[in-house]
Design a protein around this motif. Sequence first.
Motif, PDB file in Angstrom:
ATOM      1  N   GLY A  38       0.806  -1.213   0.000  1.00  7.43           N
ATOM      2  CA  GLY A  38       0.000   0.000   0.000  1.00  7.43           C
ATOM      3  C   GLY A  38       0.838   1.263   0.000  1.00  7.43           C
ATOM      4  N   VAL A  39       1.880   1.298   0.843  1.00  2.79           N
ATOM      5  CA  VAL A  39       2.742   2.478   0.914  1.00  2.79           C
ATOM      6  C   VAL A  39       3.484   2.661  -0.404  1.00  2.79           C
ATOM      7  CG1 VAL A  39       4.681   3.572   2.097  1.00  2.79           C
ATOM      8  CG2 VAL A  39       2.960   2.324   3.415  1.00  2.79           C
ATOM      9  N   GLY A  40       4.025   1.568  -0.946  1.00  3.26           N
ATOM     10  CA  GLY A  40       4.733   1.649  -2.211  1.00  3.26           C
ATOM     11  C   GLY A  40       3.840   2.139  -3.343  1.00  3.26           C
ATOM     12  N   THR A  41       2.575   1.770  -3.312  1.00  8.21           N
ATOM     13  CA  THR A  41       1.619   2.245  -4.311  1.00  8.21           C
ATOM     14  C   THR A  41       1.488   3.758  -4.257  1.00  8.21           C
ATOM     15  OG1 THR A  41       0.369   0.173  -4.224  1.00  8.21           O
ATOM     16  CG2 THR A  41      -0.793   2.108  -5.062  1.00  8.21           C
ATOM     17  N   VAL A  42       1.343   4.300  -3.046  1.00  5.88           N
ATOM     18  CA  VAL A  42       1.210   5.749  -2.877  1.00  5.88           C
ATOM     19  C   VAL A  42       2.491   6.458  -3.302  1.00  5.88           C
ATOM     20  CG1 VAL A  42       0.822   7.618  -1.215  1.00  5.88           C
ATOM     21  CG2 VAL A  42      -0.477   5.488  -1.024  1.00  5.88           C
ATOM     22  N   VAL A  43       3.641   5.950  -2.835  1.00  7.16           N
ATOM     23  CA  VAL A  43       4.923   6.570  -3.183  1.00  7.16           C
ATOM     24  C   VAL A  43       5.090   6.616  -4.699  1.00  7.16           C
ATOM     25  CG1 VAL A  43       7.433   6.341  -3.062  1.00  7.16           C
ATOM     26  CG2 VAL A  43       6.054   5.929  -1.025  1.00  7.16           C
ATOM     27  N   THR A  44       4.804   5.509  -5.367  1.00  4.11           N
ATOM     28  CA  THR A  44       5.002   5.441  -6.813  1.00  4.11           C
ATOM     29  C   THR A  44       4.098   6.432  -7.533  1.00  4.11           C
ATOM     30  OG1 THR A  44       5.562   3.096  -6.578  1.00  4.11           O
ATOM     31  CG2 THR A  44       5.083   3.890  -8.792  1.00  4.11           C
ATOM     32  N   GLN A  45       2.842   6.540  -7.111  1.00  6.01           N
ATOM     33  CA  GLN A  45       1.938   7.497  -7.734  1.00  6.01           C
ATOM     34  C   GLN A  45       2.438   8.929  -7.560  1.00  6.01           C
ATOM     35  OE1 GLN A  45      -2.219   6.997  -6.719  1.00  6.01           O
ATOM     36  NE2 GLN A  45      -2.086   4.786  -6.804  1.00  6.01           N
TER      37      GLN A  45
ATOM     38  N   ALA B 270       2.089   0.034 -11.923  1.00  2.15           N
ATOM     39  CA  ALA B 270       2.539   0.786 -13.098  1.00  2.15           C
ATOM     40  C   ALA B 270       1.423   0.922 -14.126  1.00  2.15           C
ATOM     41  CB  ALA B 270       3.749   0.091 -13.719  1.00  2.15           C
ATOM     42  N   ALA B 271       0.656  -0.141 -14.328  1.00  3.66           N
ATOM     43  CA  ALA B 271      -0.444  -0.099 -15.296  1.00  3.66           C
ATOM     44  C   ALA B 271      -1.519   0.896 -14.874  1.00  3.66           C
ATOM     45  CB  ALA B 271      -1.046  -1.494 -15.461  1.00  3.66           C
ATOM     46  N   ALA B 272      -1.786   0.959 -13.569  1.00  2.00           N
ATOM     47  CA  ALA B 272      -2.793   1.907 -13.076  1.00  2.00           C
ATOM     48  C   ALA B 272      -2.355   3.356 -13.298  1.00  2.00           C
ATOM     49  CB  ALA B 272      -3.061   1.657 -11.598  1.00  2.00           C
ATOM     50  N   ILE B 273      -1.060   3.607 -13.191  1.00  2.89           N
ATOM     51  CA  ILE B 273      -0.537   4.958 -13.431  1.00  2.89           C
ATOM     52  C   ILE B 273      -0.543   5.260 -14.925  1.00  2.89           C
ATOM     53  CG2 ILE B 273       1.550   6.400 -13.289  1.00  2.89           C
ATOM     54  CD1 ILE B 273       2.136   4.916 -10.622  1.00  2.89           C
ATOM     55  N   GLY B 274      -0.139   4.293 -15.717  1.00  2.00           N
ATOM     56  CA  GLY B 274      -0.227   4.392 -17.170  1.00  2.00           C
ATOM     57  C   GLY B 274       0.861   5.229 -17.813  1.00  2.00           C
ATOM     58  N   GLY B 275       0.786   5.322 -19.110  1.00  2.00           N
ATOM     59  CA  GLY B 275       1.694   6.163 -19.873  1.00  2.00           C
ATOM     60  C   GLY B 275       3.118   5.673 -19.948  1.00  2.00           C
ATOM     61  N   GLY B 276       3.386   4.456 -19.506  1.00  2.00           N
ATOM     62  CA  GLY B 276       4.752   3.960 -19.514  1.00  2.00           C
ATOM     63  C   GLY B 276       5.688   4.724 -18.602  1.00  2.00           C
ATOM     64  N   ARG B 277       5.106   5.483 -17.663  1.00  2.04           N
ATOM     65  CA  ARG B 277       5.913   6.336 -16.791  1.00  2.04           C
ATOM     66  C   ARG B 277       6.774   5.527 -15.835  1.00  2.04           C
ATOM     67  NH1 ARG B 277       9.045  10.146 -14.881  1.00  2.04           N
ATOM     68  NH2 ARG B 277       8.203  11.605 -13.345  1.00  2.04           N
ATOM     69  N   VAL B 278       6.266   4.379 -15.369  1.00  3.22           N
ATOM     70  CA  VAL B 278       6.941   3.603 -14.330  1.00  3.22           C
ATOM     71  C   VAL B 278       7.463   2.293 -14.900  1.00  3.22           C
ATOM     72  CG1 VAL B 278       6.688   2.478 -12.080  1.00  3.22           C
ATOM     73  CG2 VAL B 278       5.465   4.620 -12.547  1.00  3.22           C
ATOM     74  N   LYS B 279       8.750   2.071 -14.795  1.00  2.00           N
ATOM     75  CA  LYS B 279       9.351   0.788 -15.140  1.00  2.00           C
ATOM     76  C   LYS B 279       9.233  -0.134 -13.934  1.00  2.00           C
ATOM     77  CE  LYS B 279      12.814   2.866 -18.229  1.00  2.00           C
ATOM     78  NZ  LYS B 279      12.444   4.287 -17.989  1.00  2.00           N
ATOM     79  N   THR B 280       9.305  -1.424 -14.141  1.00  2.00           N
ATOM     80  CA  THR B 280       9.173  -2.380 -13.042  1.00  2.00           C
ATOM     81  C   THR B 280      10.288  -3.423 -13.106  1.00  2.00           C
ATOM     82  OG1 THR B 280       7.716  -3.885 -14.265  1.00  2.00           O
ATOM     83  CG2 THR B 280       6.669  -2.100 -13.014  1.00  2.00           C
ATOM     84  N   ALA B 281      10.526  -4.049 -11.945  1.00  2.00           N
ATOM     85  CA  ALA B 281      11.558  -5.087 -11.868  1.00  2.00           C
ATOM     86  C   ALA B 281      11.282  -5.990 -10.685  1.00  2.00           C
ATOM     87  CB  ALA B 281      12.946  -4.457 -11.739  1.00  2.00           C
ATOM     88  N   GLN B 282      11.844  -7.204 -10.763  1.00  2.00           N
ATOM     89  CA  GLN B 282      11.798  -8.130  -9.643  1.00  2.00           C
ATOM     90  C   GLN B 282      13.134  -8.060  -8.926  1.00  2.00           C
ATOM     91  OE1 GLN B 282      13.640 -11.173  -9.024  1.00  2.00           O
ATOM     92  NE2 GLN B 282      12.476 -11.504  -7.135  1.00  2.00           N
ATOM     93  N   VAL B 283      13.094  -8.021  -7.589  1.00  2.00           N
ATOM     94  CA  VAL B 283      14.334  -8.036  -6.821  1.00  2.00           C
ATOM     95  C   VAL B 283      14.082  -8.637  -5.448  1.00  2.00           C
ATOM     96  CG1 VAL B 283      14.104  -5.741  -5.711  1.00  2.00           C
ATOM     97  CG2 VAL B 283      16.387  -6.659  -6.242  1.00  2.00           C
ATOM     98  N   ASP B 284      15.052  -9.373  -4.962  1.00  2.00           N
ATOM     99  CA  ASP B 284      15.033  -9.877  -3.593  1.00  2.00           C
ATOM    100  C   ASP B 284      15.807  -8.883  -2.736  1.00  2.00           C
ATOM    101  OD1 ASP B 284      15.263 -11.140  -1.186  1.00  2.00           O
ATOM    102  OD2 ASP B 284      16.219 -12.959  -1.958  1.00  2.00           O
ATOM    103  N   ALA B 285      15.093  -8.114  -1.922  1.00  2.00           N
ATOM    104  CA  ALA B 285      15.740  -7.056  -1.137  1.00  2.00           C
ATOM    105  C   ALA B 285      16.569  -7.595   0.016  1.00  2.00           C
ATOM    106  CB  ALA B 285      14.695  -6.074  -0.622  1.00  2.00           C
ATOM    107  N   ASP B 286      16.583  -8.909   0.215  1.00  2.00           N
ATOM    108  CA  ASP B 286      17.476  -9.520   1.196  1.00  2.00           C
ATOM    109  C   ASP B 286      18.851  -9.808   0.600  1.00  2.00           C
ATOM    110  OD1 ASP B 286      15.722  -9.700   3.445  1.00  2.00           O
ATOM    111  OD2 ASP B 286      14.681 -11.343   2.442  1.00  2.00           O
ATOM    112  N   SER B 287      18.988  -9.618  -0.709  1.00  2.00           N
ATOM    113  CA  SER B 287      20.218  -9.993  -1.406  1.00  2.00           C
ATOM    114  C   SER B 287      20.946  -8.756  -1.918  1.00  2.00           C
ATOM    115  CB  SER B 287      19.886 -10.922  -2.579  1.00  2.00           C
ATOM    116  OG  SER B 287      21.008 -11.093  -3.409  1.00  2.00           O
TER     117      SER B 287
END
Length: 396
Positions: free
Chosen positions: A11-18, A43-60
């Motif tokens: 939820g927090v990440g959603t707000v920050v990204t917007q 990213a799709a909800a924001i639209g316009g190709g503004r946000v890129k996405t990636a998978q990452v393990d934040a423990d690594s």
Amino acid sequence: MCRALIIGAGGVGTVVTQKVAANPIFSDVMLASRTKSKCDAVAAAIGGGRVKTAQVDADSVPELCELFRAFRPDIVINVALPYQDLTIMDACLECGVNYLDTANYEPRDEAHFEYSWQWAYQDRFREKGLTAILGCGFDPGVTAIFTAYAAKHHFDEIHYLDIVDCNAGNHGMAFATNFNPEINIREVTQKGRYYEDGKWVTTEPHEIHKGLHYPEIGERESYVIYHEELESLVKNYPTIRRARFWMTFGQEYLTHLRVIQNIGMARIDPIMYNGVEIVPIQFLKAVLPDPKSLGANYHGQTSIGCRIRGVKDGKERTYYIYNNCDHEQAFKQTGTQAVSFTTGVPAALGASMWAKGLWRGAGVFNVEEFDPDPFLAELGEQGLPWHELFDVDLEV
């Protein structure tokens, strides 16, 4: 222009990204988490190709560094789990990236909150010429900035600080937590702790409580718990004689908590179940409602602020600075409830303070160490208006 990488798609990440995506100072925006599909949905909800996405393990650290080197962020906004603060900070140091988070580090195997682990990074960030901004949510975050604003404009000395946090919302669920259940339950079931006369006083969980009145809400039973911003505030404002943190809980919520603890579901140590090792509180998290899902049916307000007593020009004065946030309005704007909104907006705004060159320095900083004025000048415009009351009964 600034390249921003956000880690965490709850939820927090959603707000920050917007909020970051809507701010033109950020030229490039990426959202990453362990589950890429969650990032893709945001990213799709924001639209316009503004946000890129990636998978990452934040423990690594190696995985984080691989992503950092590919995307080349100027600043990382960490809204992942508090367990992952140190690995993300390590990756920032290795790759030369600035850092911001909303909650202090906590080890997985102990419900323990303190800044010592992250403050220990001071020399390394200073030597690298990098900025690390700690605790830029609402509490911690805006509450510390409110305190800095009060110290700058309204007090010569702050003597008594009481941070008050009320959630008067109703989501219709029998029991649910407003942010990550594992972190939330660990936080509110620990022993209470407050600062008085140069030392820390420990209490039993929820031992100290009283009814406090909140603007537009009314009276709610409020309980003294430990919260990490107390640790940095008494360090940075040594005139403080007493500092406490109060949070409201309903009786039904507290009853559920007691049952969860009594039957062992709040345990953070692993147990064996059908030959598989599980951690009870992590299993509980899996069966409780996702905090991100609560927004659609959430009604009512949060009210969070600082009640301060001290002296100005030789005279005692009282001061109350606060924000009220409406759950329904937060949902209309971002699709999240007010607890996510009040945490995410300050994180995005703090990152923009760094991007504009207003909050910078080499080393590790808590937010009250920066100028509060430019931040608070924009906070209302971002959806969190704040209010001041002078010389009122603080009730604490």
